[in-house]
Design a protein around this motif. Structure first.
Motif, short mmCIF file in Angstrom:
data_model
loop_
_atom_site.label_atom_id
_atom_site.label_comp_id
_atom_site.label_asym_id
_atom_site.label_seq_id
_atom_site.Cartn_x
_atom_site.Cartn_y
_atom_site.Cartn_z
N GLY A 7 0.59 -1.27 -0.06
CA GLY A 7 -0.06 0.12 0.01
C GLY A 7 0.63 1.36 0.12
N GLY A 8 2.13 1.37 0.11
CA GLY A 8 2.98 2.10 0.08
C GLY A 8 3.07 2.99 -1.27
N GLY A 9 3.54 4.08 -1.41
CA GLY A 9 3.72 4.81 -2.48
C GLY A 9 4.54 6.26 -2.37
N LEU A 10 4.45 6.92 -3.44
CA LEU A 10 4.82 8.35 -3.47
C LEU A 10 3.80 9.23 -3.35
CD1 LEU A 10 6.88 10.53 -4.02
CD2 LEU A 10 6.67 10.20 -6.35
N VAL A 11 3.46 10.19 -2.43
CA VAL A 11 2.39 11.18 -2.34
C VAL A 11 3.04 12.56 -1.99
CG1 VAL A 11 0.83 9.24 -1.47
CG2 VAL A 11 2.04 10.44 0.16
N GLN A 12 2.19 13.49 -1.94
CA GLN A 12 2.19 14.79 -1.63
C GLN A 12 1.84 15.11 -0.36
OE1 GLN A 12 0.55 17.24 -4.38
NE2 GLN A 12 2.21 17.34 -5.99
N ALA A 13 2.57 15.97 0.44
CA ALA A 13 2.37 16.35 1.87
C ALA A 13 0.61 16.73 1.86
CB ALA A 13 3.21 17.61 2.44
N GLY A 14 0.15 16.19 2.98
CA GLY A 14 -1.23 16.27 3.15
C GLY A 14 -2.11 15.31 2.65
N ASP A 15 -1.57 14.39 1.93
CA ASP A 15 -2.33 13.29 1.26
C ASP A 15 -2.51 12.26 2.13
OD1 ASP A 15 -1.04 13.35 -2.46
OD2 ASP A 15 -2.76 14.57 -1.36
N ASN A 83 -3.31 10.03 7.31
CA ASN A 83 -3.89 10.94 6.98
C ASN A 83 -2.73 12.06 7.26
OD1 ASN A 83 -6.17 9.62 6.19
ND2 ASN A 83 -6.97 10.07 8.25
N SER A 84 -2.96 13.18 6.34
CA SER A 84 -2.24 14.47 6.66
C SER A 84 -0.81 14.12 6.66
CB SER A 84 -2.66 15.09 8.04
OG SER A 84 -3.99 15.63 7.85
N LEU A 85 -0.13 13.29 5.59
CA LEU A 85 1.06 12.83 5.54
C LEU A 85 2.01 14.06 5.48
CD1 LEU A 85 0.40 9.80 3.56
CD2 LEU A 85 1.70 9.77 5.57
N LYS A 86 3.28 13.90 5.94
CA LYS A 86 4.22 14.80 6.01
C LYS A 86 5.62 14.25 5.60
CE LYS A 86 2.56 16.77 10.48
NZ LYS A 86 2.70 16.86 11.98
N PRO A 87 6.47 15.25 5.13
CA PRO A 87 7.76 14.83 4.33
C PRO A 87 8.35 14.00 5.61
CG PRO A 87 7.39 16.86 3.63
CD PRO A 87 6.31 16.50 4.74
N GLU A 88 8.40 14.04 6.78
CA GLU A 88 9.01 13.28 7.74
C GLU A 88 8.43 11.97 8.28
OE1 GLU A 88 7.90 16.47 8.15
OE2 GLU A 88 7.14 16.82 10.04
N ASP A 89 7.24 11.74 7.38
CA ASP A 89 6.80 10.31 7.63
C ASP A 89 7.22 9.20 6.55
OD1 ASP A 89 3.51 12.02 8.00
OD2 ASP A 89 4.86 10.80 9.34
N THR A 90 8.27 10.02 5.60
CA THR A 90 8.95 9.20 4.54
C THR A 90 9.79 8.04 5.42
OG1 THR A 90 8.93 10.86 3.05
CG2 THR A 90 10.54 9.00 2.60
N ALA A 91 9.36 6.98 4.85
CA ALA A 91 10.26 5.54 5.49
C ALA A 91 9.64 4.50 4.72
CB ALA A 91 9.87 5.50 7.15
N VAL A 92 10.40 3.33 5.20
CA VAL A 92 9.87 2.08 4.85
C VAL A 92 9.03 1.62 5.96
CG1 VAL A 92 10.33 -0.31 4.57
CG2 VAL A 92 11.72 1.42 3.51
N GLY A 117 8.73 -4.69 4.21
CA GLY A 117 8.17 -3.64 4.38
C GLY A 117 7.82 -2.84 2.88
N THR A 118 6.98 -1.79 3.37
CA THR A 118 6.58 -1.23 1.96
C THR A 118 7.10 0.33 1.99
OG1 THR A 118 4.53 -0.73 0.75
CG2 THR A 118 4.26 -0.62 3.14
N GLN A 119 7.45 0.98 0.90
CA GLN A 119 7.93 2.13 0.95
C GLN A 119 6.75 3.36 1.03
OE1 GLN A 119 11.57 3.27 1.36
NE2 GLN A 119 10.43 5.28 1.39
N VAL A 120 6.91 4.22 1.88
CA VAL A 120 6.11 5.51 1.74
C VAL A 120 7.14 6.76 1.49
CG1 VAL A 120 4.63 6.82 3.20
CG2 VAL A 120 4.39 4.36 3.22
N THR A 121 6.77 7.48 0.44
CA THR A 121 7.56 8.70 0.28
C THR A 121 6.63 9.79 -0.05
OG1 THR A 121 9.20 7.33 -0.87
CG2 THR A 121 9.21 9.81 -1.08
N VAL A 122 6.74 10.79 1.02
CA VAL A 122 5.94 11.97 0.96
C VAL A 122 6.82 13.11 0.70
CG1 VAL A 122 4.46 13.36 2.36
CG2 VAL A 122 4.73 11.21 3.08
N SER A 123 6.52 13.99 -0.44
CA SER A 123 7.15 14.83 -1.01
C SER A 123 6.42 16.30 -0.54
CB SER A 123 7.07 15.04 -2.72
OG SER A 123 5.77 15.00 -2.93
N SER A 124 7.32 17.39 -0.43
CA SER A 124 6.90 18.72 0.21
C SER A 124 6.26 19.32 -0.95
CB SER A 124 8.05 19.29 0.77
OG SER A 124 9.13 19.26 0.16
#
Length: 124
Positions: A7-15, A83-92, A117-124
């Motif tokens: 379920g991980g992925g690349l999202v923007q901050a706030g997603d 919810n309300s993802l932040k760049p600092e939430d980026t991690a496996v 693990g599953t990678q979660v990347t949050v861009s600012s």
């Protein structure tokens, strides 16, 4: 028993994202289970945990109010709604079972059967 996170992925901050962790083999409903995460160059850290029947949960202060852990024992699946993802939430992000069964036990040494693990990347 193997645990497989997805379920991980690349999202923007706030997603938002929703992670899943499926347990194969025997039912895991008797176990307290948890989510952890590990960012590059950092130690693995506790995110959230939930008792076997979902009757109690515990969260890291950094995600409290934004993340929700849940489980569907009929499907042998653990979830993490973020919810309300932040760049600092980026991690496996990893799921695991607890030895102690204590939902407030955040020590990684108290957990076992670590899934991939599953990678979660949050861009600012």
């Amino acid at each position: 028993v193997q645990l497989q996170a997805s379920g991980g992925g690349l999202v923007q901050a706030g997603d938002s994202l929703k992670l899943s962790c499926v347990a194969s083999g025997r039912a895991s409903s008797v176990y307290t289970m948890g989510w952890f995460r590990q960012a590059p160059g950092k130690e693995r850290e506790f995110v959230a945990a939930i008792r076997g029947r979902g009757e109690s949960t515990h969260y890291a202060d950094s995600v409290k109010g934004r993340f929700t852990i849940s489980r569907d024992n009929a499907k042998n699946t653990l979830y993490l709604q973020m919810n309300s993802l932040k760049p600092e939430d980026t991690a496996v992000y990893y799921c695991a079972k607890s030895h102690s069964g204590v939902v407030a036990d955040t020590n990684t040494k108290s957990f076992f059967d670590w899934g991939q693990g599953t990678q979660v990347t949050v861009s600012s």
